[in-house]
Design a protein around this motif. Structure first.
Motif, PDB file in Angstrom:
ATOM      1  N   ILE A 198       0.849  -1.202   0.000  1.00 13.81           N
ATOM      2  CA  ILE A 198       0.000   0.000   0.000  1.00 13.81           C
ATOM      3  C   ILE A 198       0.881   1.248   0.000  1.00 13.81           C
ATOM      4  O   ILE A 198       0.606   2.220  -0.720  1.00 13.81           O
ATOM      5  CB  ILE A 198      -0.942  -0.012   1.216  1.00 13.81           C
ATOM      6  CG1 ILE A 198      -1.995  -1.122   1.060  1.00 13.81           C
ATOM      7  CG2 ILE A 198      -1.632   1.347   1.386  1.00 13.81           C
ATOM      8  CD1 ILE A 198      -2.873  -1.318   2.273  1.00 13.81           C
ATOM      9  N   SER A 201       2.133   1.994  -3.436  1.00 12.62           N
ATOM     10  CA  SER A 201       1.131   2.121  -4.495  1.00 12.62           C
ATOM     11  C   SER A 201       0.885   3.574  -4.899  1.00 12.62           C
ATOM     12  O   SER A 201       1.078   4.502  -4.122  1.00 12.62           O
ATOM     13  CB  SER A 201      -0.179   1.478  -4.040  1.00 12.62           C
ATOM     14  OG  SER A 201      -0.745   2.186  -2.950  1.00 12.62           O
ATOM     15  N   ARG A 204      -5.394   3.512  -5.279  1.00 11.42           N
ATOM     16  CA  ARG A 204      -5.977   2.612  -4.278  1.00 11.42           C
ATOM     17  C   ARG A 204      -7.498   2.699  -4.332  1.00 11.42           C
ATOM     18  O   ARG A 204      -8.060   3.797  -4.363  1.00 11.42           O
ATOM     19  CB  ARG A 204      -5.494   2.999  -2.870  1.00 11.42           C
ATOM     20  CG  ARG A 204      -4.003   2.750  -2.635  1.00 11.42           C
ATOM     21  CD  ARG A 204      -3.478   3.521  -1.441  1.00 11.42           C
ATOM     22  NE  ARG A 204      -3.478   4.966  -1.707  1.00 11.42           N
ATOM     23  CZ  ARG A 204      -2.519   5.597  -2.367  1.00 11.42           C
ATOM     24  NH1 ARG A 204      -1.482   4.938  -2.845  1.00 11.42           N
ATOM     25  NH2 ARG A 204      -2.591   6.908  -2.575  1.00 11.42           N
ATOM     26  N   SER A 222      -7.017   7.757  -0.658  1.00 11.95           N
ATOM     27  CA  SER A 222      -7.527   6.603  -1.382  1.00 11.95           C
ATOM     28  C   SER A 222      -8.999   6.815  -1.698  1.00 11.95           C
ATOM     29  O   SER A 222      -9.672   7.643  -1.081  1.00 11.95           O
ATOM     30  CB  SER A 222      -7.359   5.325  -0.543  1.00 11.95           C
ATOM     31  OG  SER A 222      -6.021   5.168  -0.107  1.00 11.95           O
TER      32      SER A 222
END
Length: 291
Positions: A198, A201, A204, A222
């Motif tokens: 995460i 990333s 998301r 996110s």
């Protein structure tokens, strides 16, 4: 003084509890804060935690931390309180109020040390930027794999994947008993491994479960989808919180007690004509593109 903070429930709840730990340490600056949880990894390397134990790991706990010592026990479940059941305030605030703690907007926090970042960075290295999905929750081997009250409908997941898979390496947080999708890679690592991905990333998409709490703890905006739970109680202003569309049919609530819907998604309580009515998929894709 030893403050023993016990946490019942899932990983997301333990991540939320790290914010409560901050408030505990602000009030009781000299205390030894001892956390007991099913998910000790969520608390490792945090400077405001003195000890953390998983359930079943508390050998000689009484002799070490309770017997003949000054002890304060924080052992109350905030889920059972009126403010939470009636969705009057954020869970962190309710939890703090239970223990007489000042709540000043504390947010969850997790810590990834340099070795964890290096190890998982190499393990999940990708030539394409990374996108992470968490689409389903619930306990293992539940009778119904999909809960309309909590999970992201499969048709939305598929459209999101079709939109992004050519440009992004898509990791899908899931157990082996949960739905899988082509053009994604299953992510079933331990908590620090998942948190590291995460952290790596660029995009998301989450439902309300531990991944959105993890992203908030890492300060990563996110896209989060909400059906029966509310972002005012379990979410964060940091995220782009997308609320489900208004209900289109009257649900059968004969089994509802203190809350309108069962989080498991009881079939008779479904308040839409079909799953296509729950969210606007174009709005979701637009959010992911922007964030």
């Amino acid at each position: 003084m030893n403050i023993i903070f016990t946490i019942q429930g899932g990983l997301g709840k333990s991540i939320i509890a790290t914010a409560v730990c901050k408030a505990i340490k602000k009030k009781y600056t000299e205390c030894n804060l001892i956390v007991v949880t099913a998910y000790p990894e969520a608390f490792t390397n945090l400077h405001f935690i003195d000890r953390v134990f998983g359930y079943g790991e508390e050998s000689y706990f009484y002799s070490k931390y309770v017997e003949n010592q000054e002890v304060l026990l924080f052992n109350t479940d905030p889920y059972a309180y009126t403010e939470n059941i009636l969705c009057k305030e954020h869970l962190i605030k309710t939890w703090c109020n239970i223990y007489g703690l000042d709540y000043n907007g504390e947010l969850p926090e997790i810590s990834l040390n340099s070795r964890e970042l290096t190890f998982y960075g190499n393990k999940y290295k990708s030539e394409k930027p990374i996108m992470v999905l968490q689409t389903n929750g619930g306990v293992a081997q539940q009778e119904t794999k999909y809960s309309w009250a909590r999970d992201i409908p499969n048709y939305i997941i598929q459209k999101v994947i079709d939109e992004f898979y050519k440009e992004y390496q898509i990791y899908h947080i899931r157990r082996e008993d949960q739905f899988s999708f082509e053009n994604t890679t299953t992510l079933t690592d331990g908590f620090k491994g998942v948190a590291s991905v995460i952290n790596m990333s660029k995009k998301r998409l989450f439902m309300d479960s531990f991944a959105q709490h993890t992203a908030a703890a890492l300060g990563l905006k996110s896209t989060v989808l909400w059906i029966t739970n509310k972002p005012e109680v379990f979410g964060y202003k940091l995220h782009d919180n997308i609320i489900c569309n208004p209900e289109t049919i009257k649900p059968d609530l004969r089994n509802s007690f203190l809350q309108k819907y069962q989080i498991t998604g009881a079939l008779n309580e479904f308040p839409y004509k079909d799953e296509n009515e729950i969210f606007d998929v174009d709005r979701i894709i637009e959010s992911i593109v922007k964030h």
